[in-house]
Design an enzyme around this catalytic site. Sequence first.
Site, PDB file in Angstrom:
ATOM      1  CG  ASP A  21      -1.960  48.202  31.515  1.00 14.86           C
ATOM      2  OD1 ASP A  21      -2.059  47.388  30.657  1.00 14.86           O
ATOM      3  OD2 ASP A  21      -2.779  48.196  32.375  1.00 14.86           O
ATOM      4  CB  ILE A  22       2.149  48.815  26.250  1.00 19.31           C
ATOM      5  CG1 ILE A  22       2.875  47.196  26.231  1.00 19.31           C
ATOM      6  CG2 ILE A  22       2.931  49.872  27.202  1.00 19.31           C
ATOM      7  CD1 ILE A  22       4.181  47.497  25.469  1.00 19.31           C
ATOM      8  CE  LYS A  23      -5.187  46.106  29.054  1.00 21.10           C
ATOM      9  NZ  LYS A  23      -4.680  47.245  30.208  1.00 21.10           N
ATOM     10  NE  ARG A  24       2.161  49.218  21.829  1.00 21.65           N
ATOM     11  CZ  ARG A  24       1.693  50.209  22.560  1.00 21.65           C
ATOM     12  NH1 ARG A  24       0.671  50.066  23.256  1.00 21.65           N
ATOM     13  NH2 ARG A  24       2.167  51.336  22.437  1.00 21.65           N
TER      14      ARG A  24
END
Length: 309
Positions: free
Chosen positions: A103-106
């Site tokens: 879960d890095i939401k880049r």
Amino acid sequence: MINTLVNKIATLNAPVVVGLDPMLSYVPEHIQKAAFEQYGETLEGAAEAIWQFNKAIVDATYDLIPAVKPQIAMYEQFGIPGLAAFEKTCAYCKEKGLVVIGDIKRGDIGSTSTAYAVGHIGKVQVGSNTFSGFSEDFVTVNPYLGSDGVKPFVEVCKQENKGIFVLVKTSNPSSGEFQDQLVDGTPLYELVAKKVVEWGEECMGDTYSNVGCVVGATYPEMGKVLRKLMPKTYILVPGYGAQGGKAEDLVHYFNADGLGAIVNSSRGIIAAYKQDKYAKFGAENFADASRQAVIDMVEDITGAICALK
């Protein structure tokens, strides 16, 4: 990679993912104490405590669940030692046969977006060698910059047989400030959903696409609409439990085959021992409390799905 995730969900009959989002306040005192005795009250000590906490929870639950979702910010707050704990956690989960959703939401463009994709789900070239930085199987992607920000991830997905979950309608209260705005009479989140379908057609598995989406549990009516718009898109559903999402609200996120969605719970699982319901386990047996919380969550969600059929 979506085929692997779907097969694991079907085999276990467990459409759930455990969010490994550890705050130090979740880590029992005896775990913290042991880490601090070894490394002091330092970033290294905090990272060690988190790693040992994660390992115990994974050891107690890996046979029940198809996937985990570590949230990278919870590790980044502890600097380089925290990132090392993130990498160690991802590697250990893969050793246990779990699908890892980073879960890095880049969200960026061009070479920067490519670098994010390579670092998390691809391989980087170093001289004549190639290396995987964090080796997640899926990552979350913010589509705000449009196709320029998403396509580099899709290209790496195709090369490496990996996947992404694109933010479409998130579970937080203020998500509507942008996501619900009408564009020629259509909510923005529906327009994003249509782009997700388009991106996903480039990266199909057997039944579902390697390009999935994120739709929060707190907006079930919107989730029902989005399910119809994206029949071949797997939906990652945050917001169950602690954020108010209920199993009966989530049944329409699934397709008629009982697949199509995977529901996340983070602190509801990893900090279960702090809840009255699981207090009998105590802090010493926090991992056993997490195991029971997973069992209860699976029963809750699968029961709601069966009741609909």
